[in-house]
Design an enzyme around this catalytic site. Structure first.
Site, PDB file in Angstrom:
ATOM      1  CB  CYS A  30      59.606  12.842  44.390  1.00 18.24           C
ATOM      2  SG  CYS A  30      58.974  13.894  43.982  1.00 18.24           S
ATOM      3  CE  LYS A  74      63.350  14.629  44.941  1.00 23.67           C
ATOM      4  NZ  LYS A  74      62.819  15.642  45.310  1.00 23.67           N
ATOM      5  CD  GLU A  78      60.358  16.028  47.805  1.00 18.52           C
ATOM      6  OE1 GLU A  78      61.597  15.846  47.681  1.00 18.52           O
ATOM      7  OE2 GLU A  78      59.333  15.589  47.007  1.00 18.52           O
ATOM      8  N   GLY A 106      37.950  43.783  42.563  1.00 16.59           N
ATOM      9  CA  GLY A 106      36.949  44.394  42.621  1.00 16.59           C
ATOM     10  C   GLY A 106      36.500  43.760  41.336  1.00 16.59           C
ATOM     11  CG  LEU A 107      31.871  41.792  40.779  1.00 16.16           C
ATOM     12  CD1 LEU A 107      33.276  40.607  40.688  1.00 16.16           C
ATOM     13  CD2 LEU A 107      31.305  41.631  41.856  1.00 16.16           C
ATOM     14  CB  SER A 112      36.403  40.671  38.258  1.00 14.79           C
ATOM     15  OG  SER A 112      35.149  41.458  37.684  1.00 14.79           O
ATOM     16  N   GLY A 117      32.974  42.146  33.899  1.00 15.23           N
ATOM     17  CA  GLY A 117      33.738  41.578  33.411  1.00 15.23           C
ATOM     18  C   GLY A 117      33.796  39.714  33.755  1.00 15.23           C
ATOM     19  CE  LYS A 164      54.047  15.921  37.653  1.00 19.59           C
ATOM     20  NZ  LYS A 164      54.584  17.312  39.108  1.00 19.59           N
TER      21      LYS A 164
END
Length: 584
Positions: free
Chosen positions: A162, A126, A44, A332-333, A339, A336, A195
């Site tokens: 679709c 469609k 599509e 930003g690591l 991240s 935790g 799905k």
């Protein structure tokens, strides 16, 4: 029975890039023709990308799409490919006014066309326009009123787009009335968990209703928050799966189909179900016998639940980075889990050399978290540096007195400012680490944790974050690779580390409990009383519902991220920010 060799091109179109998308149609058509295909189909709106949203309202874009379609037909012929019909989706416009929808002639339509011998021989729009979840097609398009049928090599092939098969009746019923031997459906169907099972059930049911084989071609790749998983499939009239393409991969699916011979009736303009008019196009070619060795495409194995979700997150992240012109990302690591998972996704999406991470410790950052961040960098090979925010934090506190939550959020905002400064200086795209549980209850600091252009785990609940981290490590083990995420990052109690000895459960319930409640409230749209009736503590329900509702303004300012659930924070869920209703 006549035989037809069909090629389904599972491709990744880029929205707005008509030249690139046209090149892909030519390239894949050439491969299909070399494989002996007699009919080639693309997804599509493969020429424009999908969804185009309000680009559909720009006259210039509609006309550019139409012109590109005509040029594509000529180019296919010029390159010796014009003898094979090619079905391709594009952005078109209506030829006539639509009084029922109060739309003038020339209104945009979600169209597909058949290109053959240098010409656009058939155009159609469609019929069923989705207007739920992530779809707003009634905002943009006018529905079509035809059932196009191609007569090719002695077979009648009905065409649909679709949503035409997701709704009852319409082109499915009309295909049976027209006596089609094959229903070919071009799709831009976004990924959601499970799905693929729904699609299989759907195409089997629709094949039975149409009384013929059904071929379903879908796109792959990502577009903003949507991810497309391919999963193109062909089933017989009896529902037997004849071929199935892999998920999340570009793929050319070619197979031989034995199909019923076309009836002699070539009546054009016949009125069928749902007011559809039959439009038959004769493409020629005599009936073909099945080759001595028929081509079978095979049935690709299905991915596990975790593998499928991981592929969606990686595909969405890769597409967003590449399609927006970036070559690298910045994270930003902290050490935790969130991240760490985002970093692992990024490494799989764009490659470790293109992933830049910064540890930004404050006075409250534990040594084990710093060590965990450095260990993840060592295991994956990503680029890693440490920049302490302690001097900046002290400077702020020296200028203004902040305590409690204000002091905690300052640390997060300093990190966000630092990430954006590095991004501006070095040209990386910043990835935000917030997960769905935190975004739901407002535990993602505005202009701090929320800083970034894309949030890879935005639609992933915290309990699923842990599952995915364990799965990715186990998958590495199965491949003989080093697990990317340190075990301590997964097993330690989650904490923002914004005050001494802080853990998330100081202010939130256990994540398994929280996420089960959030799933009912967000995906299920259950109200407060229904959730309490399901056995949840009333006080907890009241508190969580209040947190979710009052955090709506924060979520509106969060970057997009890949949709994996039935209802994400974004196009799926649209609630007023200013809202006094508190009963859920």
């Amino acid at each position: 029975m006549p035989n037809l060799r069909l090629a389904l091109c599972q491709t990744d179109p880029w929205v707005g890039d008509l030249a690139r998308n046209g090149d892909e149609v030519v390239r894949r058509t050439k491969q299909a023709v070399e494989a002996g295909a007699q009919l080639v189909a693309f997804p599509e709106m493969a020429l424009t990308g999908y969804p185009v949203e309000d680009l559909a309202l720009r006259h210039s874009f509609v006309e550019a799409s139409r012109a590109a379609l005509v040029a594509l037909a000529a180019r296919l012929a010029a390159e010796g490919l014009g003898g094979v019909p090619v079905v391709v989706g594009y952005l078109g416009r209506s030829e006539h006014a639509s009084p029922r929808f109060n739309r003038p002639a020339g209104s945009p339509q979600n169209c597909a066309a058949v290109l053959h011998r240098g010409e656009v021989v058939t155009r159609f729009a469609k019929h069923h326009l989705p207007n739920y979840g992530v779809f707003d097609e009634f905002r943009w398009f006018v529905p079509g009123d035809q059932l196009p049928v191609l007569r090719l090599h002695g077979v009648d092939v009905a065409l649909a787009i679709c949503e035409d098969i997701w709704q009852d009746g319409g082109r499915v019923t009309a295909a049976r009335e027209a006596g089609a031997g094959l229903l070919l459906v071009v799709n831009g169907s976004p990924y959601e968990r499970n799905k693929d099972d729904q699609r299989l059930e759907l195409v089997r049911r629709r094949a039975a209703e149409a009384g013929c084989a059904l071929a379903y071609v879908n796109m792959v790749g990502g577009q903003d928050e949507l991810v497309f998983d391919g999963d193109s499939i062909v089933v017989g009239a009896d529902g037997e799966v004849l071929a199935r393409a892999p998920q999340f991969e570009e793929h050319l699916l070619v197979l031989d189909l034995d199909l019923p011979a076309a009836a002699g009736d070539d009546t054009d303009g016949l009125l069928l179900s749902d007011g559809l008019h039959l439009v038959r196009t004769e493409l020629g070619g005599g009936p073909q016998a099945a080759p001595a060795e028929p081509l079978t495409a095979g049935v690709a194995p299905r991915l596990s639940d975790e593998a499928e979700i991981w592929a969606a997150l990686v595909s969405g992240t890769r597409a967003y980075v590449a399609k927006n012109g970036f070559g690298s990302v910045l994270i930003g690591l902290s050490g935790g889990i969130d991240s760490a998972l985002v970093a692992a996704i990024a490494v799989d999406a764009v490659g470790a050399p293109n992933v830049h991470c910064v540890s930004m410790p404050s006075r409250y950052s534990s040594q084990h978290s710093r060590d965990d961040a450095a260990e993840l960098a060592r295991r994956t090979g990503l680029r890693f540096r440490t920049v302490s925010i302690a001097p900046m934090f002290d400077a702020y506190l020296g200028a203004v007195e902040l305590t409690g939550l204000a002091e905690e959020n300052l640390q997060s905002r300093l990190r966000g400012t630092l990430l954006m400064a590095i991004s501006n200086q070095e040209g990386h795209l910043v990835l935000a680490p917030g997960n769905k549980s935190e975004l739901a209850v407002g535990y993602s600091t505005l202009y701090g944790d929320s800083v970034g252009a894309y949030g890879p785990v935005k639609d992933v609940y915290k309990s699923l974050v842990f599952r995915l981290a364990r799965w990715r490590n186990e998958e590495a083990g199965r491949r003989g690779e080093v697990p990317p995420i340190p075990e301590h990052t997964i097993t330690k109690p989650p904490s923002a580390e914004l005050r001494p000895d802080q853990v998330d459960t100081d202010s939130l319930p256990d994540y398994d409990l929280l996420d089960s409640l959030l799933t009912r409230y967000i995906e299920g749209d259950e109200g407060r009383d229904a959730i309490v009736a399901a056995g949840f503590d009333p006080a907890l329900v009241d508190r969580v519902v209040r947190l979710v509702d009052t955090a709506e303004y924060k979520r509106r300012q969060y970057p997009p991220g890949p949709k994996i659930s039935a209802k994400n924070f974004g196009r799926d869920r649209r609630l007023p920010i200013t809202n006094r209703w508190r009963r859920g």
